[in-house]
Design an enzyme around this catalytic site. Sequence first.
Site, PDB file in Angstrom:
ATOM      1  N   HIS A 179      75.347  31.836  35.334  1.00  0.00           N
ATOM      2  CA  HIS A 179      74.775  32.839  36.246  1.00  0.00           C
ATOM      3  C   HIS A 179      73.362  32.427  36.684  1.00  0.00           C
ATOM      4  CE1 HIS A 179      72.763  37.009  36.717  1.00  0.00           C
ATOM      5  NE2 HIS A 179      73.366  36.692  37.840  1.00  0.00           N
TER       6      HIS A 179
HETATM    7 CA    CA Z   1      76.588  30.329  39.283  1.00  0.00          CA
END
Ligand code: CA
Length: 388
Positions: A179
């Site tokens: 992320h």
């Molecule tokens: Ca990513």
Amino acid sequence: MNGIVRPKGYNVSWHSNPDIEKHHFGHAHPMKPWRLTLAKGLIMSYGMHTAMDTYVSRMATREELEDFHSAEYMEYLKTAKVALPDDDNPKEFNLGSSDCPIFEGLFNYCSMYAGASIDAARKLCNEEADIAINWSGGLHHAKKAESSGFCYVNDIVLAILQLLRKHPRVLYIDIDVHHGDGVEEAFWSTDRVMTLSIHKYDGYQFFPGTGDLDRTGPDSEENPGAHHAINVPLADGIDDEQYVWLFKTIVGMCVDRFRPTAIVLQCGADSLAGDRLGRFNVQVQGHGACVAYCKSLNIPLLLVGGGGYTPRNVARAWAHETSIAIGCDANLNPIIPAHTPYRSHFRHDTIFPTLDQILGEPRPNKNPDKKIREIVASITEQLRFVNM
Ligand code: CA
Ligand code: ZLM
Ligand code: ZN
């Protein structure tokens, strides 16, 4: 030479510095700046450098770094003494852990990859480039006053800040398997940057543990950043077909609603099959299709690197994506040229080593098509609140 021609009226700038590649995080550390040497060797053996404006990047200045990072953190990063990593006694600013060790030349390393991303962004701003590339950048976890997940300075945030001097709206897209939390956090409260990260997410274990579908921006509707964070959480084993469909569908919707005037694409290669840290089954073709789709939008595009822990596959992906940027991908001989440096590193069976065939045990695909469609439905709903 493999049909490499400089595209007419279309400029690609390539920003790199061989000094970056010489740094070591430590013997067994997964992050190997040397993968950049391997990528560069491949790019040059195909002759692709002749079709780009190439720049040896300079170091970012302290002032430039402090556009985002705190002066205290930058001072500490510059003066920190090399020491053995110690996870039990993490030093100030999370420096000195096994993820973020203090190694020889650390500050120069950070200044150089940041300088390359800042220069690349400026080439787009003054319209000297249509696509600008810095494979040494893309270090998306670094925070204002904290290192995190192999990232010390957030070159992406610094590059986006440059773009915002000229561009009203920047779309940030992150195809690293992790992320893109640092970039999301930096622009959480503005409607001038939309962040989109596709990543492995299991609720808690997989680093950094954030990026669920319902994390869409600040809760208050009065905050301009509301709805401008887009997260695509995936399970292990996603394949090219699902990944590329998701990418095109979601990026297409974001471009329609947000109408970005510049795009930054973080091309983390740890989303490829066979990555030492990753969990996906994405191939060089699928990864590259994401780059090709962004190029097809005809919006100034900054390409940065990111993760990627199986060096030969990282080099394959970024060489292939360089060829897409300059538009010679269709003319490339997939067999890696005989004079490529370290060519033996690319050989994994008896056939000639190729650019697109990566080695990696396929992981079972834990992403049902139904789940993929639900993600798209949720983001479609979210984007109804974005009106530019
Ligand atoms: Ca990513
Ligand atoms: N331990 N050595 C992605 C950043 C991922 C945090 C669990 C450290 C490793 C990993 C380091 C040699 C990007 C975590 C891991 C072991 C706390 C992560 C040093 C192996 C080694 O062998 C290793 C002694 C090291 C680090 C594995 N760390 C794998 N995954 C993540 C950070 C960065 O790709 O997104 C962008 C460039 N860290 O899971 C621990 C919780 C530290
Ligand atoms: Zn990653």
